[in-house]
Design an enzyme around this catalytic site. Structure first.
Site, PDB file in Angstrom:
ATOM      1  N   ALA A  47       0.827  -1.203   0.000  1.00 51.69           N
ATOM      2  CA  ALA A  47       0.000   0.000   0.000  1.00 51.69           C
ATOM      3  C   ALA A  47       0.861   1.254   0.000  1.00 51.69           C
ATOM      4  O   ALA A  47       1.969   1.268   0.527  1.00 51.69           O
ATOM      5  CB  ALA A  47      -0.923   0.006   1.220  1.00 51.69           C
ATOM      6  N   HIS A  88       6.967  18.111  -5.234  1.00 52.85           N
ATOM      7  CA  HIS A  88       6.932  19.540  -5.546  1.00 52.85           C
ATOM      8  C   HIS A  88       7.844  20.376  -4.658  1.00 52.85           C
ATOM      9  O   HIS A  88       7.799  21.601  -4.707  1.00 52.85           O
ATOM     10  CB  HIS A  88       5.497  20.071  -5.468  1.00 52.85           C
ATOM     11  CG  HIS A  88       4.668  19.640  -6.636  1.00 52.85           C
ATOM     12  ND1 HIS A  88       3.326  19.899  -6.736  1.00 52.85           N
ATOM     13  CD2 HIS A  88       5.004  18.963  -7.760  1.00 52.85           C
ATOM     14  CE1 HIS A  88       2.868  19.397  -7.872  1.00 52.85           C
ATOM     15  NE2 HIS A  88       3.872  18.820  -8.500  1.00 52.85           N
ATOM     16  N   GLY A 111      -1.187 -12.461  29.973  1.00 48.74           N
ATOM     17  CA  GLY A 111      -1.372 -13.500  30.984  1.00 48.74           C
ATOM     18  C   GLY A 111      -0.083 -13.825  31.714  1.00 48.74           C
ATOM     19  O   GLY A 111       1.016 -13.596  31.202  1.00 48.74           O
ATOM     20  N   PHE A 113       9.445  -7.641  29.394  1.00 45.54           N
ATOM     21  CA  PHE A 113       9.409  -6.449  30.233  1.00 45.54           C
ATOM     22  C   PHE A 113      10.793  -6.140  30.795  1.00 45.54           C
ATOM     23  O   PHE A 113      11.510  -7.045  31.245  1.00 45.54           O
ATOM     24  CB  PHE A 113       8.429  -6.649  31.398  1.00 45.54           C
ATOM     25  CG  PHE A 113       7.005  -6.415  31.016  1.00 45.54           C
ATOM     26  CD1 PHE A 113       6.397  -5.193  31.248  1.00 45.54           C
ATOM     27  CD2 PHE A 113       6.262  -7.415  30.404  1.00 45.54           C
ATOM     28  CE1 PHE A 113       5.078  -4.971  30.898  1.00 45.54           C
ATOM     29  CE2 PHE A 113       4.950  -7.210  30.044  1.00 45.54           C
ATOM     30  CZ  PHE A 113       4.348  -5.978  30.289  1.00 45.54           C
ATOM     31  N   ARG A 170       3.560  -1.196  28.284  1.00 46.43           N
ATOM     32  CA  ARG A 170       2.297  -1.898  28.025  1.00 46.43           C
ATOM     33  C   ARG A 170       1.492  -1.176  26.946  1.00 46.43           C
ATOM     34  O   ARG A 170       0.936  -1.814  26.034  1.00 46.43           O
ATOM     35  CB  ARG A 170       1.472  -1.990  29.313  1.00 46.43           C
ATOM     36  CG  ARG A 170       1.977  -3.026  30.309  1.00 46.43           C
ATOM     37  CD  ARG A 170       0.979  -3.225  31.435  1.00 46.43           C
ATOM     38  NE  ARG A 170       1.286  -4.430  32.197  1.00 46.43           N
ATOM     39  CZ  ARG A 170       1.854  -4.443  33.402  1.00 46.43           C
ATOM     40  NH1 ARG A 170       2.179  -3.296  33.985  1.00 46.43           N
ATOM     41  NH2 ARG A 170       2.092  -5.585  34.013  1.00 46.43           N
ATOM     42  N   LYS A 218      -0.088 -14.733  40.249  1.00 48.12           N
ATOM     43  CA  LYS A 218       1.333 -14.663  40.582  1.00 48.12           C
ATOM     44  C   LYS A 218       1.519 -14.959  42.064  1.00 48.12           C
ATOM     45  O   LYS A 218       0.552 -14.946  42.846  1.00 48.12           O
ATOM     46  CB  LYS A 218       1.898 -13.289  40.243  1.00 48.12           C
ATOM     47  CG  LYS A 218       1.268 -12.143  41.036  1.00 48.12           C
ATOM     48  CD  LYS A 218       1.866 -10.798  40.653  1.00 48.12           C
ATOM     49  CE  LYS A 218       1.226  -9.665  41.473  1.00 48.12           C
ATOM     50  NZ  LYS A 218       1.826  -8.347  41.145  1.00 48.12           N
ATOM     51  N   GLY A 238      -1.117  -6.882  36.891  1.00 49.39           N
ATOM     52  CA  GLY A 238      -0.607  -6.469  35.592  1.00 49.39           C
ATOM     53  C   GLY A 238      -1.559  -6.821  34.467  1.00 49.39           C
ATOM     54  O   GLY A 238      -1.709  -6.058  33.502  1.00 49.39           O
TER      55      GLY A 238
END
Length: 459
Positions: free
Chosen positions: A9, A138, A275, A343, A357, A374, A385
């Site tokens: 494109a 131009h 996750g 991270f 994030r 966790k 998180g």
């Protein structure tokens, strides 16, 4: 959409694209010249000739003309929403007749390396690592002496800028263009289009343009309005000779809506998997790991791309599934199918997490939430998180799909959507969504339910 996905494109931007940022259009740029010549800018249709008349009257001295360009395009204007959307899309070819620097600014703001071409010698060099090329056919505001404006400039263009014409012809043959804010009154483009039509006759590549419908001006006689309307219809039909299809909008603001829809549809082929897991609820580790890998593999198999933040207990298995499908079956470039963004760690690293994030999720049109727990102070808790990523995705108008059957934070998010379902999805897909919360399903059936739901809501 297919051309976007395959990086075929291109954009051709006219003055109308920059008008939304407050820059003058052609009429506004040369109105003072018309006044000096005792002409009515509202009655003038050949503005290139008008500029030439002004130069003739001033012994071909360009000072006023150069000053006008410098003044009009040096006022600290910022890219508008249309610039920003186009800069986010995977488009690496931009052509423009504008002198301003809004396109390259918008691209730079998206952290893209931009290679700008506004004189022929620029075409012989390539900036290393470039992500976009902007052809300013131009000229550029910083070099008003070389700007193309008068009949003299246009008549010499095939000699002074022959390589630009060849490059444009090549792109028009090999890429699909969207013309935005462009009136098709430019002789240079007509020159190129006509030669492509003669060469390829009935085998021209399709292109698209967005026009605003002719509107009746205040106090304009109905007969004059009807005349302009007929002319627009005939002009649109004539563009079909070049296989340029026109989409009419009633207001310029609708262009932003169209570009937003293009962006959303494109991004919906990219899925952010959110996750983390210290444990997997009713599943043993082996079953959960197989589920995550198989789900990722199936998504790639279905031509989706994946973004992952390498969440603990989830991210590594996402990678396994993607790698298996890409290397064993698709044989494609890994970077085209998986965006992996682990991270940053440490105190300073964690300070960057909110920005990190937002950046990751901005690539996706769908966010898939699995598990979400966790270990904190030796106690199993839901992962905050994952909740933060849910909220960021919501702010960015990303489709939110929590797989409640995996438990933990994903279950909490699933329940929230279930209680206010029509706020997120059409009612017709509710039964499909309910399957995502059915913990009695086998991992294989759950994967099929996820894929079915994604397929329905991204159409």
């Amino acid at each position: 959409m297919k051309e976007l996905e395959e990086n075929n494109a291109a954009i051709f931007a006219g003055a109308g694209l920059s008008a939304g940022s407050g820059h003058a259009d052609w009429s506004g740029l040369v109105k003072d010249f018309a006044d000096e010549l005792n002409l009515d800018i509202k009655k003038e249709t050949d503005l290139i000739a008008l500029v030439q008349y002004h130069l003739n009257a001033n012994a071909h001295n360009r000072h006023q003309l150069n000053q006008k360009i410098a003044n009009e395009f040096h006022h600290g204007k910022q890219p508008n929403e249309n610039h920003k959307i186009l800069a986010k899309l995977p488009i690496n070819t931009f052509w423009t007749t504008n002198y301003d620097r809004l396109i390259e600014t918008a691209l730079t703001n998206e952290n893209k390396v931009v290679d700008v071409k506004y004189v022929e010698k620029h075409l012989t060099t390539t900036i290393h690592g470039r992500k976009a090329v902007v052809y300013k056919m131009h000229g550029d505001v910083e070099h008003p002496d070389d700007a193309i404006l008068s009949k003299d400039d246009y008549e010499r263009y095939h000699k002074t800028h022959a390589t630009f014409l060849n490059a444009l012809a090549g792109d028009l043959v090999s890429k699909t263009f969207l013309f935005v804010g462009f009136s098709f009154t430019d002789p240079n483009l007509e020159f190129v289009l006509s030669r492509i039509r003669v060469t390829f006759t009935s085998n021209q590549r399709p292109h698209y343009a967005i026009f605003r419908e002719v509107k009746q001006d205040k106090d304009e006689p109905k007969t004059d309005f009807e005349y302009r309307k007929i002319k627009q219809e005939l002009f649109i039909q004539d563009l079909m000779r070049f296989n340029i299809k026109v989409l009419l909008v009633k207001e310029y603001s609708q262009i932003t809506s169209i570009l937003n829809e293009i962006e959303n549809r494109f991004k919906r082929k990219t899925i952010y998997i959110s996750g983390s897991a210290h444990e997997y609820g009713g599943w043993d580790s082996s079953t959960a790991e197989s589920f995550i890998s198989s789900l990722s593999k199936k998504l790639i198999e279905s031509d989706y791309k994946i973004v992952s933040g390498f969440g603990l207990g989830v991210g590594s298995f996402v990678i396994n599934g993607v790698l298996e499908e890409i290397y064993l079956n698709k044989k494609e470039n890994l970077e085209d199918q998986l965006l992996l963004r682990p991270f940053p760690q440490g105190k300073k690293g964690k300070e960057l997490w909110p920005t990190y994030r937002k950046d990751m999720i901005s690539y996706a049109g769908v966010s898939l939430f699995v598990f979400g727990n966790k270990l904190e102070n030796n106690e199993l808790v839901v992962a905050d998180g994952v909740r933060k990523e849910f909220e960021i995705a919501k702010q960015q108008n990303v489709l939110l799909i929590p797989v409640g059957a995996t438990g933990s934070m994903a279950k909490k998010l699933y329940d929230e959507i279930s209680t206010d379902f029509e706020k997120y999805f059409e009612l017709g897909v509710k039964s499909d969504f309910e399957k995502l919360g059915d913990s009695s399903l086998t991992p294989e059936d759950l994967i099929e339910s996820i894929l079915t739901f994604i397929d329905k809501v991204t159409k």
